[in-house]
Design a protein around this motif. Structure first.
Motif, PDB file in Angstrom:
ATOM      1  N   ALA A 294       0.848  -1.197   0.000  1.00 32.21           N
ATOM      2  CA  ALA A 294       0.000   0.000   0.000  1.00 32.21           C
ATOM      3  C   ALA A 294       0.878   1.240   0.000  1.00 32.21           C
ATOM      4  CB  ALA A 294      -0.900  -0.007   1.224  1.00 32.21           C
ATOM      5  N   LEU A 295       0.513   2.204  -0.853  1.00 36.68           N
ATOM      6  CA  LEU A 295       1.253   3.472  -0.922  1.00 36.68           C
ATOM      7  C   LEU A 295       0.287   4.620  -0.698  1.00 36.68           C
ATOM      8  CD1 LEU A 295       3.132   3.128  -4.348  1.00 36.68           C
ATOM      9  CD2 LEU A 295       4.103   2.723  -2.087  1.00 36.68           C
ATOM     10  N   ALA A 296       0.763   5.697  -0.082  1.00 38.17           N
ATOM     11  CA  ALA A 296      -0.051   6.906  -0.036  1.00 38.17           C
ATOM     12  C   ALA A 296       0.152   7.612  -1.373  1.00 38.17           C
ATOM     13  CB  ALA A 296       0.409   7.800   1.104  1.00 38.17           C
ATOM     14  N   ILE A 297      -0.950   8.095  -1.982  1.00 34.25           N
ATOM     15  CA  ILE A 297      -0.802   8.766  -3.279  1.00 34.25           C
ATOM     16  C   ILE A 297      -1.460  10.142  -3.271  1.00 34.25           C
ATOM     17  CG2 ILE A 297      -0.517   6.740  -4.768  1.00 34.25           C
ATOM     18  CD1 ILE A 297      -3.567   6.973  -5.317  1.00 34.25           C
ATOM     19  N   GLU A 308       3.578   9.921   5.404  1.00 33.49           N
ATOM     20  CA  GLU A 308       2.147  10.206   5.284  1.00 33.49           C
ATOM     21  C   GLU A 308       1.334   8.940   5.491  1.00 33.49           C
ATOM     22  OE1 GLU A 308       0.775  13.118   3.139  1.00 33.49           O
ATOM     23  OE2 GLU A 308       2.602  14.229   3.591  1.00 33.49           O
ATOM     24  N   LEU A 309       1.833   7.852   4.907  1.00 32.31           N
ATOM     25  CA  LEU A 309       1.150   6.580   5.050  1.00 32.31           C
ATOM     26  C   LEU A 309       1.190   6.158   6.512  1.00 32.31           C
ATOM     27  CD1 LEU A 309      -0.185   4.284   3.488  1.00 32.31           C
ATOM     28  CD2 LEU A 309       2.029   3.190   3.371  1.00 32.31           C
ATOM     29  N   ILE A 319     -10.968   8.132  11.477  1.00 31.79           N
ATOM     30  CA  ILE A 319     -10.396   7.415  10.339  1.00 31.79           C
ATOM     31  C   ILE A 319     -10.957   7.908   9.008  1.00 31.79           C
ATOM     32  CG2 ILE A 319     -10.276   5.126   9.251  1.00 31.79           C
ATOM     33  CD1 ILE A 319      -9.853   4.071  12.134  1.00 31.79           C
ATOM     34  N   GLU A 320     -12.284   8.185   9.004  1.00 31.35           N
ATOM     35  CA  GLU A 320     -12.903   8.612   7.746  1.00 31.35           C
ATOM     36  C   GLU A 320     -12.201   9.831   7.144  1.00 31.35           C
ATOM     37  OE1 GLU A 320     -14.901   7.047   5.901  1.00 31.35           O
ATOM     38  OE2 GLU A 320     -15.101   5.443   7.389  1.00 31.35           O
ATOM     39  N   ARG A 321     -11.811  10.770   8.040  1.00 29.07           N
ATOM     40  CA  ARG A 321     -11.168  11.980   7.540  1.00 29.07           C
ATOM     41  C   ARG A 321      -9.791  11.688   6.937  1.00 29.07           C
ATOM     42  NH1 ARG A 321     -10.326  16.385  11.628  1.00 29.07           N
ATOM     43  NH2 ARG A 321      -8.185  15.756  11.449  1.00 29.07           N
ATOM     44  N   THR A 322      -9.021  10.860   7.652  1.00 22.73           N
ATOM     45  CA  THR A 322      -7.686  10.554   7.116  1.00 22.73           C
ATOM     46  C   THR A 322      -7.770   9.756   5.821  1.00 22.73           C
ATOM     47  OG1 THR A 322      -7.656   9.114   9.053  1.00 22.73           O
ATOM     48  CG2 THR A 322      -5.784  10.593   8.769  1.00 22.73           C
ATOM     49  N   LYS A 324      -9.831  10.306   3.499  1.00 25.65           N
ATOM     50  CA  LYS A 324      -9.980  11.305   2.428  1.00 25.65           C
ATOM     51  C   LYS A 324      -8.678  12.073   2.229  1.00 25.65           C
ATOM     52  CE  LYS A 324     -14.895  12.032   2.432  1.00 25.65           C
ATOM     53  NZ  LYS A 324     -15.419  12.053   3.820  1.00 25.65           N
ATOM     54  N   GLU A 325      -8.057  12.422   3.334  1.00 33.21           N
ATOM     55  CA  GLU A 325      -6.837  13.236   3.254  1.00 33.21           C
ATOM     56  C   GLU A 325      -5.668  12.493   2.617  1.00 33.21           C
ATOM     57  OE1 GLU A 325      -7.489  15.852   7.260  1.00 33.21           O
ATOM     58  OE2 GLU A 325      -5.761  14.519   7.164  1.00 33.21           O
ATOM     59  N   ILE A 326      -5.562  11.225   3.001  1.00 34.07           N
ATOM     60  CA  ILE A 326      -4.409  10.456   2.517  1.00 34.07           C
ATOM     61  C   ILE A 326      -4.885   9.194   1.795  1.00 34.07           C
ATOM     62  CG2 ILE A 326      -2.174   9.428   3.197  1.00 34.07           C
ATOM     63  CD1 ILE A 326      -2.600  10.956   5.916  1.00 34.07           C
ATOM     64  N   PRO A 327      -5.283   9.333   0.531  1.00 30.63           N
ATOM     65  CA  PRO A 327      -5.746   8.143  -0.191  1.00 30.63           C
ATOM     66  C   PRO A 327      -4.601   7.152  -0.430  1.00 30.63           C
ATOM     67  CG  PRO A 327      -5.740  10.070  -1.625  1.00 30.63           C
ATOM     68  CD  PRO A 327      -5.322  10.536  -0.283  1.00 30.63           C
TER      69      PRO A 327
END
Ligand code: AMP
Length: 550
Positions: A294-297, A308-309, A319-322, A324-327
Motif C-alpha cells: 500500500a502506498l499513499a498517493i 504520510e502513510l 479514520i474517515e477523515r484521514t 480522504k486526506e491520505i488516499p
C-alpha cells in the motif's frame, strides 16, 4: 496455576545455559497445564502476553521504578541507586520487597491468570489519568507478590526476562511435550503465528498446518542481491517487479467480509476501510487471499512520502477523515488462497496468472508493475524507470518457486541502487546543546546478535527538528538511566538508517560502525519492531558486498 509454580520454572530455566535442558524444563511445564492455562503459560514462558510480542506493554523503566518504590515503601532515589548496582529492575524489586515490613496477613495468592489478565490490560489504557491506572494495575500484582514473583513480573513488563528462552526453544518444547515433529510445529506457526495457540492444538492432537481465511499467514520475505546482473542470473525464469516503498498488506476476502493484516500479522482492517472497499469491488472471487504494497498517493496518483502513510497506520480515531486526506493505492503482487484452496505450493507463474484473472484493476487497486525478461538491457531500463518513479528498486522473483511463509529463502531478491539501509533499534541518545537542549539528538543504534542488541554506531545528522521532536516524545518514556548528557533507553524504537559505508570499528560491540549515517524514517511499530532489526550477520554480508562493489 499458581504464579509461584511458574516462577519455580523460571528459576530452573535461568540456572541453566543449556538449550536442551531448557527445552525439557519447558516441556515439563507445558505438560502440567490445563487447556485454559496452556496458551497463557506458553506466552509467559516467552516473557510476553501477546503472540509475537505484537503489542508492546508501553511501560518504561521510570514508571516501573515508581511502582516498586510505592509498593515497597521506599523512595525513587533508593530504587535508582540499587538499579545502578544491579542493572536489573526485576532484581531490584525482589531485593526491596524482601525487606518489606508489611503484614502479609490476608494476602491473596497470585495466579497465572491474574498476572496475565492485568498485563493484557496495560496497552489498552489510554487518555487522561492513564499513567495512574497503569501503575495501579502493576501495583496490585506487586503487592500480592512474593519477592521472587515480583522479580519476574517486573521483568515480563519490561520485556527483559533473562531466562534465555527464544522462540526456537519454545517450538522444540511444544513438540517434545506433546510428541510432535518439530517441523510440523514450525509449519503450523506459519499460519497460526502464536505458539500459545499452537501448544493447545498440539495437546489436542489437532495440529494441522493449514491456511485459514481470516487468519494471517506469515509473509514471504526477500533476500538482497549485490546487483541486478547477479540477481537475474540466479533463476532460470525470473519476473521483475517494482519494489514499492510502502506498507505490506495481506488482504483476506470471504464473501463480503474483508480483513487486512500487516507484515507483522496485526489486524489493520480498521485503519483501512478504503482498502476493504476496493477489495470488495475488485476481487472477483468468493474467497481469496492476496498480497500487495500500500502506498499513499496524491490526486494525480503519484506516491507520497512514507511518513504520510504512517499517519494512516497510526490513526485510531477520525479514520474517515484521514481516508480522504491520505488516499492509498494497493499494488498487488501475490495470490495465496482461492475459493477453499491453498495456492501457496503452486509456482509464482501460476499465482500471478490467477491474480491477474481474479482482480479487476482500478487506479487504487492494481497489479504491481512487472516485466518478464532475460534481457539485461531491458531489465536495466525497467529498474531505472522504477527508481525514477520514486520507488526503492526492484525485486527479482523466481517464477518457479512456491510461496514460503515467514522465510527468506532466496526466491525473491531485492535490488536497490543505494546500499541497503539498515533497520536498527535505538538503545541510547544524547541531549542536544543550546537551542536543541530539549531534544534527544545523537542516537546510539544497535543491531541484533543472538538474543541481544549490540551497539553498531551513532547517528547525529540528518534529523530535522520535527523528527527530533517526534523522537524525543517517543524516547523519553523509555529512559532507563542517565549519565551526564547521555541516556540509555529500552530498545523499542526502530529507525531505518541510510549510510555511505559500513566500517570496521572496535569501538562498538558489533565490530562495525556506519559512515555518514542518516535517518531515513522512524519505523512504525506495526511495520517493524525491535525483533525485526538487522543482525550483525546482515552487516557482515553487506560489508563483504560493498567490498565487491568497489
Ligand atoms: P525489505 O523490507 O527490505 O526486506 O523488503 C521486503 C518488503 O518489500 C516486503 O515486505 C514488501 O513490504 C515490500 N515490497 C514492495 N514491493 C514488493 C513486491 N513487488 N514484492 C514483494 N514485496 C514488495
Amino acid at each position: 496455576m499458581r504464579y509461584s509454580t511458574l516462577v519455580q520454572f523460571y528459576q530452573r530455566l535461568e540456572s541453566t545455559p543449556k538449550k536442551l535442558e531448557k527445552r525439557d524444563i519447558l516441556a515439563e511445564l507445558y505438560r502440567q497445564c490445563s487447556e485454559e492455562e496452556l496458551p497463557k503459560v506458553v506466552l509467559l514462558s516467552m516473557g510476553t502476553v501477546f503472540p509475537s510480542g505484537a503489542l508492546e506493554l508501553g511501560i518504561a523503566g521510570e514508571m516501573m521504578k515508581r511502582v516498586i518504590a510505592r509498593v515497597s515503601g521506599t523512595t525513587d532515589t533508593q530504587i535508582t541507586k540499587k538499579y545502578k548496582e544491579t542493572g536489573d529492575l526485576g532484581l531490584t524489586a525482589e531485593q526491596f520487597l524482601k525487606n518489606r515490613k508489611q503484614s502479609t496477613l490476608g494476602k491473596r495468592e497470585l495466579s497465572v491468570e491474574k498476572v496475565f489478565e492485568n498485563l493484557r490490560k496495560l496497552p489498552e489504557i489510554g487518555g487522561a489519568g492513564s499513567q495512574e491506572k497503569k501503575i495501579l494495575l502493576i501495583a496490585e500484582l506487586l503487592s500480592s507478590a512474593e519477592a521472587a514473583e515480583a522479580k519476574y513480573i517486573v521483568r515480563t513488563i519490561l520485556s527483559e526476562m533473562r531466562i534465555g528462552v527464544a522462540a526456537g526453544i519454545v517450538r522444540d518444547a511444544i513438540a517434545a511435550a506433546f510428541g510432535k515433529d518439530v517441523k510440523e510445529v514450525e509449519r503450523v506457526f506459519d499460519f497460526v503465528g502464536d505458539y500459545g495457540q499452537i501448544a493447545v492444538l498440539a495437546k489436542n492432537g489437532r495440529l494441522k498446518g493449514e491456511i485459514q481465511i481470516g487468519k494471517p499467514v506469515r509473509v514471504m520475505l526477500a533476500d538482497r542481491a549485490p546487483d541486478l546482473k547477479e540477481a537475474m542470473e540466479e533463476f532460470e525464469q525470473s519476473l521483475l517487479e517494482w519494489k514499492y516503498d510502502g506498507f505490506r498488506v495481506q488482504v483476506h476476502k470471504s464473501g463480503n467480509e474483508i480483513k487486512i493484516f500487516s507484515r507483522r500479522m496485526e489486524d489493520v482492517t480498521r485503519q483501512f476501510p478504503d482498502i476493504a472497499n476496493f477489495s470488495k469491488e475488485c476481487i472477483k472471487a468468493k474467497e481469496c487471499i492476496v498480497e500487495g504494497e500500500a502506498l499513499a498517493i496524491d490526486k494525480s496518483g503519484k506516491p507520497r512520502p512514507f511518513q504520510e502513510l504512517s499517519r494512516r497506520i497510526q490513526r485510531k480515531y477520525d479514520i474517515e477523515r484521514t481516508v480522504k486526506e491520505i488516499p492509498v493505492q494497493v499494488n498487488l503482487f501475490d495470490l495465496i488462497y482461492l475459493n477453499g484452496e491453498s495456492w501457496m505450493d503452486k509456482p509464482l507463474r501460476e499465482r500471478w496468472q490467477q491474480l491477474a484473472k481474479t482482480v479487476k484493476e482500478t487506479k487504487n487497486f492494481r497489479l504491481a508493475d512487472r516485466l518478464e525478461t532475460k534481457n539485461y538491457a531491458e531489465a536495466k531500463k525497467f529498474y531505472k524507470h522504477a527508481l525514477k518513479m520514486g520507488q526503492e528498486g526492484i525485486i527479482v522473483k523466481n517464477l518457479e518457486a512456491r510461496y514460503q511463509p515467514g522465510r527468506r529463502v532466496g526466491y525473491w531478491l531485492k535490488v536497490k541502487d543505494i546500499l541497503e539501509p539498515l533497520d536498527l533499534v535505538v538503545v541510547g541518545a544524547e541531549w542536544g546543546e543550546g537551542k536543541r537542549a530539549r531534544w534527544l539528538g545523537s542516537l546510539i543504534l544497535a543491531a541484533k546478535k543472538g538474543g541481544k542488541f549490540v551497539e553498531a554506531g551513532r547517528m547525529a545528522s540528518g534529523l530535522t527538528e520535527e523528527q527530533m521532536d517526534q523522537l524525543t516524545k517517543q524516547l523519553k518514556p523509555l529512559i532507563t538511566g542517565e549519565e551526564g548528557k547521555t541516556v540509555s533507553l529500552e530498545p523499542r524504537i526502530v529507525v531505518e538508517v541510510g549510510y555511505e559505508e559500513i566500517q570496521r570499528s572496535p569501538k562498538y560491540e558489533s565490530g562495525y560502525a556506519l559512515r555518514f549515517p542518516r535517518l531515513l524514517r522512524i519505523r512504525d511499530a506495526a511495520d517493524k519492531g525491535p525483533e525485526d532489526v538487522n543482525t550483525v550477520a546482515d552487516m557482515d554480508k553487506l560489508f563483504k558486498m560493498q567490498k565487491r562493489r568497489r
